[in-house]
Write an enzyme that holds these catalytic residues in place. Structure first.
Site, PDB file in Angstrom:
ATOM      1  N   ASP A 140       0.849  -1.192   0.000  1.00 51.91           N
ATOM      2  CA  ASP A 140       0.000   0.000   0.000  1.00 51.91           C
ATOM      3  C   ASP A 140       0.887   1.246   0.000  1.00 51.91           C
ATOM      4  OD1 ASP A 140      -3.207   0.541   1.063  1.00 51.91           O
ATOM      5  OD2 ASP A 140      -1.781   2.217   1.082  1.00 51.91           O
ATOM      6  N   ILE A 141       0.495   2.243  -0.803  1.00 44.24           N
ATOM      7  CA  ILE A 141       1.311   3.458  -0.945  1.00 44.24           C
ATOM      8  C   ILE A 141       1.204   4.367   0.282  1.00 44.24           C
ATOM      9  CG2 ILE A 141      -0.381   5.024  -2.013  1.00 44.24           C
ATOM     10  CD1 ILE A 141       1.816   5.596  -4.152  1.00 44.24           C
ATOM     11  N   HIS A 182     -10.157  -5.379  -3.065  1.00 45.83           N
ATOM     12  CA  HIS A 182      -8.827  -5.599  -2.496  1.00 45.83           C
ATOM     13  C   HIS A 182      -8.947  -5.934  -1.019  1.00 45.83           C
ATOM     14  CE1 HIS A 182      -9.849  -1.324  -2.273  1.00 45.83           C
ATOM     15  NE2 HIS A 182      -9.173  -1.279  -1.135  1.00 45.83           N
ATOM     16  N   PHE A 183      -8.018  -6.753  -0.567  1.00 45.33           N
ATOM     17  CA  PHE A 183      -7.891  -7.102   0.845  1.00 45.33           C
ATOM     18  C   PHE A 183      -6.618  -6.449   1.368  1.00 45.33           C
ATOM     19  CE2 PHE A 183     -11.038 -10.504   1.501  1.00 45.33           C
ATOM     20  CZ  PHE A 183     -11.432 -10.717   0.186  1.00 45.33           C
ATOM     21  N   HIS A 184      -6.752  -5.706   2.462  1.00 48.58           N
ATOM     22  CA  HIS A 184      -5.584  -5.149   3.140  1.00 48.58           C
ATOM     23  C   HIS A 184      -5.051  -6.194   4.118  1.00 48.58           C
ATOM     24  CE1 HIS A 184      -6.705  -0.766   2.365  1.00 48.58           C
ATOM     25  NE2 HIS A 184      -7.875  -1.353   2.180  1.00 48.58           N
ATOM     26  N   ASN A 196     -12.951  -3.319   2.372  1.00 43.73           N
ATOM     27  CA  ASN A 196     -14.005  -2.311   2.350  1.00 43.73           C
ATOM     28  C   ASN A 196     -14.814  -2.387   1.050  1.00 43.73           C
ATOM     29  OD1 ASN A 196     -13.016  -1.259   4.803  1.00 43.73           O
ATOM     30  ND2 ASN A 196     -11.559   0.055   3.728  1.00 43.73           N
ATOM     31  N   GLN A 256     -14.408   2.486   1.291  1.00 42.46           N
ATOM     32  CA  GLN A 256     -13.701   2.067   0.077  1.00 42.46           C
ATOM     33  C   GLN A 256     -13.360   3.310  -0.737  1.00 42.46           C
ATOM     34  OE1 GLN A 256     -15.921  -0.432  -2.649  1.00 42.46           O
ATOM     35  NE2 GLN A 256     -14.070  -1.120  -3.707  1.00 42.46           N
TER      36      GLN A 256
HETATM   37  P1  AMP Z   1      -9.724   1.359   0.461  1.00 43.10           P
HETATM   38  O1  AMP Z   1      -9.967   2.584   1.263  1.00 43.10           O
HETATM   39  O2  AMP Z   1     -10.072   0.093   1.202  1.00 43.10           O
HETATM   40  O3  AMP Z   1     -10.391   1.427  -0.898  1.00 43.10           O
HETATM   41  O4  AMP Z   1      -8.159   1.276   0.257  1.00 43.10           O
HETATM   42  C1  AMP Z   1      -7.508   1.736  -0.881  1.00 43.10           C
HETATM   43  C2  AMP Z   1      -6.033   1.684  -0.586  1.00 43.10           C
HETATM   44  O5  AMP Z   1      -5.326   1.811  -1.802  1.00 43.10           O
HETATM   45  C3  AMP Z   1      -5.540   2.797   0.334  1.00 43.10           C
HETATM   46  O6  AMP Z   1      -4.980   2.222   1.516  1.00 43.10           O
HETATM   47  C4  AMP Z   1      -4.505   3.530  -0.506  1.00 43.10           C
HETATM   48  O7  AMP Z   1      -3.387   3.968   0.232  1.00 43.10           O
HETATM   49  C5  AMP Z   1      -4.121   2.468  -1.528  1.00 43.10           C
HETATM   50  N1  AMP Z   1      -3.611   2.996  -2.787  1.00 43.10           N
HETATM   51  C6  AMP Z   1      -4.165   3.933  -3.576  1.00 43.10           C
HETATM   52  N2  AMP Z   1      -3.397   4.157  -4.671  1.00 43.10           N
HETATM   53  C7  AMP Z   1      -2.329   3.317  -4.559  1.00 43.10           C
HETATM   54  C8  AMP Z   1      -1.170   3.071  -5.366  1.00 43.10           C
HETATM   55  N3  AMP Z   1      -0.946   3.722  -6.497  1.00 43.10           N
HETATM   56  N4  AMP Z   1      -0.279   2.135  -4.935  1.00 43.10           N
HETATM   57  C9  AMP Z   1      -0.498   1.464  -3.790  1.00 43.10           C
HETATM   58  N5  AMP Z   1      -1.572   1.649  -2.986  1.00 43.10           N
HETATM   59  C10 AMP Z   1      -2.465   2.564  -3.364  1.00 43.10           C
END
Ligand code: AMP
Length: 141
Positions: free
Chosen positions: A33-34, A102-104, A89, A96
């Site tokens: 995750d970024i 996606h799964f964190h 989410n 979300q």
């Molecule tokens: P969610 O809120 O569950 O939709 O999580 C989306 C996640 O994607 C967040 O934790 C962001 O930090 C991550 N994210 C968004 N853009 C990128 C990217 N380019 N590379 C890696 N993670 C990302």
């Protein structure tokens, strides 16, 4: 933010946006995750661009379910942690922000880094619970 066209995760999967890749097979991709909650925070993503989990095909669901424990174990070993959260989410009101399933995987460090638990709960209303459980069972037939 909701988005049109390919999700940012599809662009990452296709190599059009860089990432720290940790895993790939025919159906699943995983990368860091970024904006991590803690070091090693990993996103496990089906290549199929379903927006939310209930729309994901059985094939992709099985593939992601099969590798989640394995990737979790690798994250734990790589970060030296023993505990973690899996967060998933669906929908903007459910936090979300990227509309591609996606799964964190979020390592929980002994110093507290990781996910905190801000959620509120209250004891179940058994009458309502019985009704909802029955409705869920009917929809699963
Ligand atoms: P969610 O809120 O569950 O939709 O999580 C989306 C996640 O994607 C967040 O934790 C962001 O930090 C991550 N994210 C968004 N853009 C990128 C990217 N380019 N590379 C890696 N993670 C990302």
């Amino acid at each position: 933010m909701d988005e049109e066209g390919p999700s940012i995760f599809s662009l990452i999967i296709n190599g059009e946006i860089p990432c720290h890749r940790v895993y790939e097979d025919d159906l699943v991709f995983a990368f860091l995750d970024i904006n991590p909650f803690s070091p090693g925070h990993t996103l496990v993503v089906p290549k199929e661009p379903a927006r939310t989990l209930e729309k994901l095909s059985s094939e992709s669901s099985q593939a992601i379910g099969a590798v989640l424990p394995r990737i979790s174990q690798a994250v734990l070993k790589a970060t030296g942690t023993k505990e973690f959260n899996v967060l998933q989410n669906n929908g903007p009101n459910a936090f979300q922000s990227v509309f591609h399933v996606h799964f964190h995987i979020i390592p929980k460090y002994e110093d507290g880094r990781g996910l905190s638990w801000p959620f509120k709960s209250s004891p179940i209303d058994h009458e309502e619970g019985a009704r909802i459980a029955s409705e869920i069972r009917e929809h699963l037939i």
